[in-house]
Design an enzyme around this catalytic site. Sequence first.
Site, PDB file in Angstrom:
ATOM      1  N   ARG A  15      39.044  34.185  50.297  1.00 35.13           N
ATOM      2  CA  ARG A  15      38.155  34.225  49.120  1.00 35.13           C
ATOM      3  C   ARG A  15      37.951  32.817  48.544  1.00 35.13           C
ATOM      4  O   ARG A  15      36.908  32.190  48.769  1.00 35.13           O
ATOM      5  CB  ARG A  15      38.726  35.195  48.075  1.00 35.13           C
ATOM      6  CG  ARG A  15      37.740  35.612  47.003  1.00 35.13           C
ATOM      7  CD  ARG A  15      37.568  34.626  45.878  1.00 35.13           C
ATOM      8  NE  ARG A  15      38.814  34.326  45.176  1.00 35.13           N
ATOM      9  CZ  ARG A  15      38.934  33.349  44.292  1.00 35.13           C
ATOM     10  NH1 ARG A  15      37.897  32.575  43.999  1.00 35.13           N
ATOM     11  NH2 ARG A  15      40.099  33.106  43.702  1.00 35.13           N
ATOM     12  N   ASP A  16      38.932  32.293  47.855  1.00 32.77           N
ATOM     13  CA  ASP A  16      38.773  30.958  47.248  1.00 32.77           C
ATOM     14  C   ASP A  16      38.497  29.928  48.351  1.00 32.77           C
ATOM     15  O   ASP A  16      37.716  28.988  48.175  1.00 32.77           O
ATOM     16  CB  ASP A  16      40.063  30.591  46.486  1.00 32.77           C
ATOM     17  CG  ASP A  16      39.821  29.691  45.284  1.00 32.77           C
ATOM     18  OD1 ASP A  16      38.757  29.078  45.219  1.00 32.77           O
ATOM     19  OD2 ASP A  16      40.717  29.594  44.419  1.00 32.77           O
ATOM     20  N   HIS A 207      48.286  28.983  40.144  1.00 31.38           N
ATOM     21  CA  HIS A 207      47.164  28.836  41.070  1.00 31.38           C
ATOM     22  C   HIS A 207      46.664  27.389  40.945  1.00 31.38           C
ATOM     23  O   HIS A 207      45.832  27.081  40.088  1.00 31.38           O
ATOM     24  CB  HIS A 207      46.094  29.853  40.640  1.00 31.38           C
ATOM     25  CG  HIS A 207      44.823  29.860  41.420  1.00 31.38           C
ATOM     26  ND1 HIS A 207      44.451  30.909  42.243  1.00 31.38           N
ATOM     27  CD2 HIS A 207      43.801  28.972  41.491  1.00 31.38           C
ATOM     28  CE1 HIS A 207      43.264  30.655  42.771  1.00 31.38           C
ATOM     29  NE2 HIS A 207      42.854  29.486  42.326  1.00 31.38           N
ATOM     30  N   HIS A 209      44.856  24.068  42.333  1.00 30.69           N
ATOM     31  CA  HIS A 209      44.037  23.323  43.287  1.00 30.69           C
ATOM     32  C   HIS A 209      44.669  21.928  43.382  1.00 30.69           C
ATOM     33  O   HIS A 209      45.387  21.486  42.477  1.00 30.69           O
ATOM     34  CB  HIS A 209      42.582  23.300  42.816  1.00 30.69           C
ATOM     35  CG  HIS A 209      41.918  24.645  43.027  1.00 30.69           C
ATOM     36  ND1 HIS A 209      41.063  24.893  44.067  1.00 30.69           N
ATOM     37  CD2 HIS A 209      42.044  25.822  42.359  1.00 30.69           C
ATOM     38  CE1 HIS A 209      40.669  26.155  44.024  1.00 30.69           C
ATOM     39  NE2 HIS A 209      41.254  26.754  42.985  1.00 30.69           N
ATOM     40  N   CYS A 240      35.918  25.920  43.842  1.00 28.79           N
ATOM     41  CA  CYS A 240      35.035  26.829  43.116  1.00 28.79           C
ATOM     42  C   CYS A 240      33.644  26.222  43.054  1.00 28.79           C
ATOM     43  O   CYS A 240      33.498  25.051  42.712  1.00 28.79           O
ATOM     44  CB  CYS A 240      35.587  27.068  41.712  1.00 28.79           C
ATOM     45  SG  CYS A 240      34.506  28.068  40.691  1.00 28.79           S
ATOM     46  N   ASN A 249      42.596  24.976  47.157  1.00 25.86           N
ATOM     47  CA  ASN A 249      43.919  25.358  46.655  1.00 25.86           C
ATOM     48  C   ASN A 249      44.980  24.553  47.388  1.00 25.86           C
ATOM     49  O   ASN A 249      44.751  24.068  48.492  1.00 25.86           O
ATOM     50  CB  ASN A 249      44.198  26.840  46.976  1.00 25.86           C
ATOM     51  CG  ASN A 249      43.342  27.788  46.204  1.00 25.86           C
ATOM     52  OD1 ASN A 249      42.320  28.239  46.696  1.00 25.86           O
ATOM     53  ND2 ASN A 249      43.749  28.103  45.001  1.00 25.86           N
TER      54      ASN A 249
HETATM   55  P1  HMG Z   1      24.433  37.432  35.328  1.00 20.92           P
HETATM   56  O1  HMG Z   1      23.216  36.825  35.936  1.00 20.92           O
HETATM   57  O2  HMG Z   1      24.741  37.118  33.900  1.00 20.92           O
HETATM   58  O3  HMG Z   1      24.473  39.010  35.551  1.00 20.92           O
HETATM   59  O4  HMG Z   1      25.690  37.010  36.220  1.00 20.92           O
HETATM   60  P2  HMG Z   1      23.521  40.146  35.071  1.00 20.92           P
HETATM   61  O5  HMG Z   1      24.394  41.304  34.686  1.00 20.92           O
HETATM   62  O6  HMG Z   1      22.510  39.653  34.085  1.00 20.92           O
HETATM   63  O7  HMG Z   1      22.739  40.541  36.422  1.00 20.92           O
HETATM   64  C1  HMG Z   1      21.871  39.628  37.070  1.00 20.92           C
HETATM   65  C2  HMG Z   1      21.700  40.037  38.518  1.00 20.92           C
HETATM   66  O8  HMG Z   1      22.961  39.983  39.208  1.00 20.92           O
HETATM   67  C3  HMG Z   1      21.196  41.470  38.695  1.00 20.92           C
HETATM   68  O9  HMG Z   1      20.469  41.511  39.923  1.00 20.92           O
HETATM   69  C4  HMG Z   1      22.480  42.254  38.886  1.00 20.92           C
HETATM   70  O10 HMG Z   1      22.305  43.445  39.585  1.00 20.92           O
HETATM   71  C5  HMG Z   1      23.291  41.282  39.724  1.00 20.92           C
HETATM   72  P3  HMG Z   1      18.852  41.419  39.944  1.00 20.92           P
HETATM   73  O11 HMG Z   1      18.411  42.573  39.095  1.00 20.92           O
HETATM   74  O12 HMG Z   1      18.505  40.074  39.335  1.00 20.92           O
HETATM   75  O13 HMG Z   1      18.546  41.517  41.408  1.00 20.92           O
HETATM   76  N1  HMG Z   1      24.743  41.483  39.553  1.00 20.92           N
HETATM   77  C6  HMG Z   1      25.582  41.709  40.577  1.00 20.92           C
HETATM   78  N2  HMG Z   1      25.399  41.785  41.906  1.00 20.92           N
HETATM   79  C7  HMG Z   1      26.483  42.041  42.661  1.00 20.92           C
HETATM   80  N3  HMG Z   1      27.727  42.194  42.165  1.00 20.92           N
HETATM   81  C8  HMG Z   1      27.950  42.109  40.841  1.00 20.92           C
HETATM   82  C9  HMG Z   1      26.837  41.861  39.997  1.00 20.92           C
HETATM   83  N4  HMG Z   1      26.721  41.717  38.663  1.00 20.92           N
HETATM   84  C10 HMG Z   1      25.435  41.497  38.415  1.00 20.92           C
HETATM   85  N5  HMG Z   1      29.185  42.258  40.371  1.00 20.92           N
HETATM   86  C11 HMG Z   1      27.841  37.422  37.159  1.00 20.92           C
HETATM   87  C12 HMG Z   1      26.988  37.418  35.900  1.00 20.92           C
HETATM   88  C13 HMG Z   1      29.284  37.546  36.736  1.00 20.92           C
HETATM   89  C14 HMG Z   1      27.434  38.577  38.034  1.00 20.92           C
HETATM   90  C15 HMG Z   1      27.599  36.090  37.910  1.00 20.92           C
HETATM   91  O14 HMG Z   1      27.781  35.033  37.000  1.00 20.92           O
HETATM   92  C16 HMG Z   1      28.483  35.898  39.091  1.00 20.92           C
HETATM   93  O15 HMG Z   1      28.430  36.641  40.058  1.00 20.92           O
HETATM   94  N6  HMG Z   1      29.318  34.859  39.085  1.00 20.92           N
HETATM   95  C17 HMG Z   1      30.187  34.580  40.213  1.00 20.92           C
HETATM   96  C18 HMG Z   1      31.283  33.706  39.814  1.00 20.92           C
HETATM   97  C19 HMG Z   1      32.225  33.458  40.956  1.00 20.92           C
HETATM   98  O16 HMG Z   1      32.385  34.246  41.867  1.00 20.92           O
HETATM   99  N7  HMG Z   1      32.882  32.280  40.891  1.00 20.92           N
HETATM  100  C20 HMG Z   1      33.868  31.915  41.853  1.00 20.92           C
HETATM  101  C21 HMG Z   1      35.116  32.706  41.710  1.00 20.92           C
HETATM  102  S1  HMG Z   1      36.118  32.278  40.295  1.00 20.92           S
HETATM  103  C22 HMG Z   1      37.162  31.029  40.881  1.00 20.92           C
HETATM  104  O17 HMG Z   1      36.987  30.556  41.979  1.00 20.92           O
HETATM  105  C23 HMG Z   1      38.308  30.615  40.029  1.00 20.92           C
HETATM  106  C24 HMG Z   1      39.663  31.172  40.519  1.00 20.92           C
HETATM  107  O18 HMG Z   1      39.915  30.819  41.855  1.00 20.92           O
HETATM  108  C25 HMG Z   1      40.789  30.640  39.625  1.00 20.92           C
HETATM  109  C26 HMG Z   1      40.719  29.128  39.456  1.00 20.92           C
HETATM  110  O19 HMG Z   1      40.830  28.394  40.460  1.00 20.92           O
HETATM  111  O20 HMG Z   1      40.522  28.714  38.333  1.00 20.92           O
HETATM  112  C27 HMG Z   1      39.685  32.714  40.421  1.00 20.92           C
HETATM  113 MG    MG Z   2      40.706  28.907  42.500  1.00 23.38          MG
END
Ligand code: HMG
Ligand code: MG
Length: 307
Positions: A15-16, A207, A209, A240, A249
Amino acid sequence: MRLPKVVKLVEMGPRDGLQNEPATISAAVKIALIEQLADAGLKAIEVGAFVSPRWVPQMADTAEVLAGLKKRPGLTYPVLVPNMKGFEAALAAQVEEIAIFGAASEAFSQRNINCSIAESLERFAPVAAAAKDKGIRVRGYISCVLGCPYEGNIPPRAVARVAAALFKLGCYEISLGDTIGVGTPGKAQAMSDAVAEHVPRERLAVHFHDTYGQALANIYACLERGIAVVDSSVAGLGGCPYAKGATGNVATEDVCYMLQGLGIATGVDLERLAAAGRFICQHLGKRPSSRVALVLAARATEAAAGK
Ligand code: HMG
Ligand code: MG
């Protein structure tokens, strides 16, 4: 405080590790990677994310990946879930564990999940309640616990506030994410101490990086504080998409080597783990960022050449 005797490693590679890769990695390759990581003895492997495919295209095949995995007793395959839409997809994929992910920084929360910290907690509440109802375990992440790419310094009390809220929502474990890898050991201890006033240490994970090469030192510092769950990524893959410039990571190989040297059990076979790292690196056309992995790769090449 004495170091723990056993540390649980939570593998982030699929994933990450892969979410920020420019090359598309097929579901078949992801499945092969996950099976190799499981064969190496990892008991928790984060396999994907039910997030918007527009935001993170690399995770769009998470359902396909989950469908292709062998079920193994005692092994969990958590996935990230940001909202109810993601939860419904995770439920349909019959997951046993999800992870909700917030941040200690307002700016990062906006960039990463398009809402404020308070709004994110409001979105997570029904997800956590629905998960509880279905018997699905919920892990919680907090990003930017030691610094934010947009806001800079983040005070420990800001992390503690979000940790307390996620714990109250029912997360069985809170993973403290140094998203951009800027932390140093003293700051990591101070932050974990602030969080531990609200969440028991045995419910915390770290966690890191490894952007500034401090991850192992930070992990050791947190082990000294009684934290015994460590997130890491095979070959040090990852980053990310919403934390520009941050590297992957800490490498699982590096963590395993350090823990082995400390006499701390992980249940992971380092040679098999490193082989899994070489497998995915070949597909990505890159070298592992782990020094341990590079040494083991050189040894494997020598052994293959009969030296
Ligand atoms: P948004 O645009 O505010 O969402 O995004 P919305 O509710 O307004 O919906 C917009 C569109 O997205 C719609 O589709 C929804 O259906 C779709 P459209 O009508 O335009 O075709 N949608 C989705 N589709 C699939 N799955 C869903 C979903 N939700 C809405 N769950 C949202 C908000 C959270 C969805 C968006 O910002 C997003 O997907 N962000 C992804 C963030 C991400 O994955 N980041 C990386 C992981 S975090 C990380 O790496 C940190 C970590 O490792 C810890 C660390 O290191 O700190 C965990
Ligand atoms: Mg991370």
